[in-house]
Enzyme design. Structure first.
Site, PDB file in Angstrom:
ATOM      1  N   SER A 102       0.679  -1.305  -0.008  1.00 22.86           N
ATOM      2  CA  SER A 102      -0.070  -0.093  -0.050  1.00 22.86           C
ATOM      3  C   SER A 102       0.653   1.430  -0.027  1.00 22.86           C
ATOM      4  O   SER A 102       0.293   2.389  -0.096  1.00 22.86           O
ATOM      5  CB  SER A 102      -1.158   0.114   1.240  1.00 22.86           C
ATOM      6  OG  SER A 102      -2.143  -0.895   0.886  1.00 22.86           O
ATOM      7  N   TYR A 198     -11.173   2.456   5.656  1.00 20.65           N
ATOM      8  CA  TYR A 198     -10.009   2.183   4.385  1.00 20.65           C
ATOM      9  C   TYR A 198     -10.463   1.192   3.391  1.00 20.65           C
ATOM     10  O   TYR A 198     -11.199   0.010   3.710  1.00 20.65           O
ATOM     11  CB  TYR A 198      -8.805   1.450   5.139  1.00 20.65           C
ATOM     12  CG  TYR A 198      -7.593   1.441   4.020  1.00 20.65           C
ATOM     13  CD1 TYR A 198      -6.503   2.466   4.214  1.00 20.65           C
ATOM     14  CD2 TYR A 198      -7.472   0.114   3.598  1.00 20.65           C
ATOM     15  CE1 TYR A 198      -5.487   2.319   3.513  1.00 20.65           C
ATOM     16  CE2 TYR A 198      -6.092  -0.080   2.744  1.00 20.65           C
ATOM     17  CZ  TYR A 198      -5.171   1.164   2.608  1.00 20.65           C
ATOM     18  OH  TYR A 198      -4.043   0.879   1.961  1.00 20.65           O
ATOM     19  N   SER A 199     -10.314   1.592   1.896  1.00 24.32           N
ATOM     20  CA  SER A 199     -10.924   0.555   1.279  1.00 24.32           C
ATOM     21  C   SER A 199      -9.907   0.742  -0.093  1.00 24.32           C
ATOM     22  O   SER A 199      -9.662   1.795  -0.649  1.00 24.32           O
ATOM     23  CB  SER A 199     -12.222   1.020   0.698  1.00 24.32           C
ATOM     24  OG  SER A 199     -12.681   0.250  -0.349  1.00 24.32           O
ATOM     25  N   ASN A 200      -9.228  -0.233  -0.470  1.00 22.23           N
ATOM     26  CA  ASN A 200      -8.346  -0.391  -1.871  1.00 22.23           C
ATOM     27  C   ASN A 200      -9.290   0.001  -3.120  1.00 22.23           C
ATOM     28  O   ASN A 200      -8.483   0.567  -4.034  1.00 22.23           O
ATOM     29  CB  ASN A 200      -7.716  -1.629  -1.949  1.00 22.23           C
ATOM     30  CG  ASN A 200      -6.790  -2.132  -0.775  1.00 22.23           C
ATOM     31  OD1 ASN A 200      -5.692  -1.540  -0.858  1.00 22.23           O
ATOM     32  ND2 ASN A 200      -7.167  -3.197  -0.113  1.00 22.23           N
ATOM     33  N   GLY A 339       2.478  -1.141   4.174  1.00 26.36           N
ATOM     34  CA  GLY A 339       1.839  -1.824   3.167  1.00 26.36           C
ATOM     35  C   GLY A 339       2.004  -3.238   3.303  1.00 26.36           C
ATOM     36  O   GLY A 339       3.002  -3.782   3.829  1.00 26.36           O
TER      37      GLY A 339
END
Length: 385
Positions: A102, A198-200, A339
């Site tokens: 990330s 949080y969201s990719n 990440g």
């Protein structure tokens, strides 16, 4: 790519398996350390707390741990512990390449904010302005979500990662639109702008916006605007189908539910894309975050927007636009991201007065305490001035 809720990025149990306790004895026996520049006489006279921290991570079950610590003068020390290849017993390469997960988001956010500074993207414009009609259904509506909310994880968009297994990550190729489609099968988590989660998915959409606005692949824009601009010689966005890590690197691992150790070094990282596909080294990440805070990548107005944060729950951490601040035990904060992607975890960042540290380990810790131990080494490195 995947981070835990207490650091910002939430994660499913599918994405966070195993501390490699079975490898610990072998790894501890092969601990090593190296320095790009020799320590001072006073530092040499006492145990090195960073090295001690890495050694402890290996004793706790990590196959390998790597660190690079840099001062304001640019001088850096590198450290390693453990074993780089459990099958052969090979040493951990100094400042070896790892999948940085990330941390990719910060690179993407920089590109978006550069385009904001050029007048090509507006932070408070809707996603639909750039990707008309793409985000629809189950309460997800691109007409009501802004670019700023994508970058800050306040969009309410659902996460796609929990619907992809580690085996799919390793072996399946995903187009970015595939990832969006997976996410939009789920209901929106909340009304845009009302909460943080949080969201990719947010960063996949941000990457698609970059491509739409520039007319060029995201990887090319990151390379041109950030990687080559800063001379990050060991950082790159793998091309489609590239499952390898180009330069010397420690191998990445995962413990299977049966307890079997399985190597997960060569994977198809497309499930990460703009949310987590890139590869780098600790020293390149230090250079990147230091240059970012120094204003070498963004105009002052856009850097100020990036550093405008919201709380990450009750963790004490704060999230800006692709950039996180975390408290230091010695006072102040450091700025970075971190990440996770199967096989590797990275944590680190830089302070406003020019200190930087980044730590990488070769498995994703099984729980919050494992990741906190990695972050403790970052804190140790940045506080021992």
């Amino acid at each position: 790519m995947r981070e835990q809720t207490w650091h910002g990025p939430p994660t499913s149990t599918k994405w966070r398996r195993g501390v490699l306790a079975a490898a610990a004895a072998v790894a501890v026996a092969l601990m090593t350390t190296g320095a790009v520049t020799p320590p001072t006489a006073s530092a040499a006279a006492r145990p090195d707390t960073v090295q001690q921290g890495l050694n402890e991570l290996v004793r706790d079950g990590q196959p390998a741990a790597l660190a690079t610590v840099q001062g304001p003068d640019g001088r850096a020390n590198t450290y390693t512990a453990g074993v780089g290849d459990l099958a052969t017993g090979a040493k951990v390469p100094r400042d070896g390449q790892v999948r940085m997960g990330s941390n990719t988001k910060t690179f993407v956010a920089v590109v978006v904010l550069q385009l904001v500074g050029e007048g090509k993207i507006a932070l408070d414009a809707s996603v639909d302005t750039y990707l008309p009609g793409l985000v629809r259904g189950k309460g997800n509506d691109g007409r009501r979500i802004t670019v700023r909310q994508l970058l800050q994880h306040t969009s309410g968009l659902p996460e796609y990662g929990g619907h992809i297994s580690d085996d799919e990550i390793a072996h399946r190729y995903f187009e970015p639109r595939d990832l969006v489609d997976i996410a939009l099968k789920e209901k929106a988590e909340f009304r845009p702008g009302t909460k943080w989660s949080y969201s990719n998915t947010n960063y996949v959409l941000a990457g698609l916006i970059v491509q739409k606005v520039t007319g060029r692949p995201l990887a090319e824009e990151i390379d041109r605007r950030v990687v080559r601009h800063l001379g990050l010689r060991h950082t790159y966005f793998p091309a489609p189908g590239d499952r390898t890590i180009r330069e010397p690197h420690p191998k990445g691992y995962r413990v299977m539910p049966t307890g079997e150790l399985r190597e997960y070094t060569e994977i198809d990282p497309s499930a990460g894309w703009a949310a987590g596909q890139m590869i780098s080294t600790n020293s390149d990440l230090n250079r990147f975050f230091t240059a970012l805070l120094d204003g070498d990548l963004l105009p002052a107005a856009q850097l100020a927007q990036m550093r405008t944060t919201v709380p990450v729950g009750d963790t004490g951490a704060h999230y800006g636009l692709g950039l996180m601040s975390r408290k230091l035990s010695c006072g102040g904060v450091y700025w970075g991201h971190g990440g996770d992607i199967v096989g590797y975890e990275t944590r680190g960042g830089a302070t406003d007065d020019g200190y930087a540290a980044n730590i990488a380990v070769t498995s994703i810790p099984a729980d919050i305490s494992g990741t906190r131990r990695v972050e403790t080494v970052v804190d140790t490195a940045l506080c021992r001035r």
